[in-house]
Design an enzyme around this catalytic site. Sequence first.
Site, short mmCIF file in Angstrom:
data_model
loop_
_atom_site.label_atom_id
_atom_site.label_comp_id
_atom_site.label_asym_id
_atom_site.label_seq_id
_atom_site.Cartn_x
_atom_site.Cartn_y
_atom_site.Cartn_z
N GLU A 111 0.82 -1.20 0.00
CA GLU A 111 0.00 0.00 0.00
C GLU A 111 0.86 1.27 0.00
O GLU A 111 0.54 2.24 -0.67
CB GLU A 111 -0.89 -0.01 1.23
CG GLU A 111 -2.20 0.70 1.01
CD GLU A 111 -3.10 0.55 2.22
OE1 GLU A 111 -2.87 -0.36 3.03
OE2 GLU A 111 -4.03 1.36 2.33
N ASP A 112 1.95 1.24 0.74
CA ASP A 112 2.68 2.48 1.00
C ASP A 112 4.01 2.62 0.26
O ASP A 112 4.63 3.68 0.33
CB ASP A 112 2.96 2.63 2.50
CG ASP A 112 1.69 2.68 3.31
OD1 ASP A 112 0.63 2.97 2.71
OD2 ASP A 112 1.74 2.41 4.52
#
Length: 737
Positions: free
Chosen positions: A78-79
Amino acid sequence: MIISLEDIFSAIKSYNPDADFDQISRAYNVAQEAHKNQFRASGEPYFLHPEAVALVVASELRLDSTSVCAALLHDVVEDTDINIENIEEMFGPVMAQLVGGVTKLNKVFFSSPSAAQAASFRKMLLAMTNDVRVILIKLADRLHNIRTLCFLPPVKQKYIAKETLEIYAPLAHRLGINKIKSELEETSFKYLMPEKAKEINDYLESSGIEGDIIIKKALEEIEEHLKDFNVSASLSGRPKQAYSIYNKTIKYNSGIDTLYDFLGIRILTDSVKDCYAALGMVHKYWRPIPGRFKDYIAVPKPNMYQSLHTSVIYDGKPLEVQIRTHDMHRVAEEGIAAHWDYKERGGSGNSNAPDYKEKLSWLRNLIEWCQEVNDASELMETVKVDLFQYHVYVFTPKGEVVELPKDSTPIDFAYTIHTDVGHRCVGAKINGHIVPLEYRLRNGDIVSILTSKSQKGPSRDWLKIVGSANAKRKIRTWLKKEFRDEYILSGEREFLEAFQRLGGERETEKLFGTPSFNGRVKEFGFPSLDEVYAGIGAGEVRAQQIIGKLFPDLLLKTQQRQIEAKKNRTEKQKKRKAQKGPRIIVGGLEGALIKISRCCNPIPGDEIIGYITRGRGVTVHKKDCPNTKSLASDSENRIIDVRWDLGITDEIMGAGSYMVKIRVETTDRRGMLNSVTSVIANQGLNIISASAKTTKERTGILEFTIEVGNSEVLNELLRLILRLTGVTKAYRVDKKQ
Ligand code: MN
């Protein structure tokens, strides 16, 4: 708090010395590198978070090393620049699935306030997860987020606290992980309702000093008495939980000072036997409060919680006592994680039976929870949590969850939102893209429905597409109103056909539509004959059902006949096995070899003659078979008298082993094949083969090969078929034509 790889290692070593430490350090390095320039709201390096989650997974849930790695990697997709494919390349498909699963869960946010929505949402989370470890890692993630909530702005604090209380704490409870559940609840409670939480905690503090003294005294006394009973046990005071006390004040609508089970102690023993011994001791020295004893050892809670609960009067105050074994306590604290003993591949003792059994009982209980799954056994084969296979969970554009049966379409969704939205639906967007209306919804889809004012109503084709009974019903209701006249006509036709199929009397048939018949229909509780016809035409109700109500005898007779015929058939099959060959008596010839001719295929009841062939015995023809004419003129003396052995054929009246072909000519109408087939079946006759075609003149030709016992049965059948509306001819076909 600074965490090192060593901390994680030593936590794992305590329960799983065979863990794949090499893999864990690789995951550690990958995650550390990926997050290196990121920081948390607290200003600390971001990597501290995945590290902490991994430590929870190891030290508090004691999961396998794959889970620990997935926890370290849970935020990289996600990051950071790392994607799922990279994870799969580096760590294999299972790891990719776990990380992908957690990433997916991170993307759904619970926003609706209603309790029903919360329940659907929880189910959806499980539905999106095919490996329970995903949920466990997500719970660990949430636990660390809650522990560090103080660094977030108040609005975010409240939102996360609410979501935790409504979604994640109940999930932890369902999975039996009380340790995590309590912490999630207590912390969220403080953020969500600071005043309430303070009030309760202050009260507990103030009464605490007194309470602590009582507890301490009680524990000492119990310890003494247990020694007399030869029970070794560890004792502790039970922690007080503000949130559960708050819930009790709501539930009983009472003030905090009137709730009386704050004082609690826990006795942990080595064996079940000792649990009951300890219980006996407690009840011997202190008076139990009636109705408060619960034996969750004999009858575990659905989440596998086992314990004895009792409340006694101690020093004039109620004291709650929980008694369980150390093993039961571990289950109570760790829940599914305690059972989910993911041993390493190649590790020792990974498939011993009790473990597996317990795992299964977990799944079973989870299944009971959702109550939707009929056959659990199949599911038991896998170690997946594919529990909600019969439902699909999707979102409205506003983020509300909608639960629909599996295989539902945007149309089903539209009807769930509102009947009018369904009727006016002209298209749908899934996650922003236009899809056809027959698109099958998938978990997590965001569905928006395109409607049009000019759309009059549903199309009849929708009935074939939709997956939910609800949508079907609404579509039918609309169609029935719109096409009422048409449905009355087709319903009436179906009704008549069914009546004839069931062998109803022609005399009765003439009454249909008369006022007296209309009255009879109303007597049976139907609104009107037209209404009944419309209902049949619209497919809401089957004609046979209505006839069964109006003419119960008719349906009963048919059913009896079918049962009888089935019985006969099995008896006959037995008999047929016992006696082979046609039952024909040949005049003057003992033990003649008999063959039924194929050209005319006589059956018992037909007039027959025999023809003596050279070396092949006697061939039996129908008397009027054209072939016998030529044979007879050829050689008179080879014709011989034969007759059916009626002594036996009488017994085998009805269906039998003689195959006969019949042909039915009809006006070209749909459903004729079905009607004729029903008549044959209702007579209890076997159909060997059937075919249907239409001639250029639009005549329908249906041919059946059936098994009958004699000509009488056949003639009766032909008579009944001829009675059907639309049938013009029905006759036996002797030769291959
Ligand atoms: Mn996270």
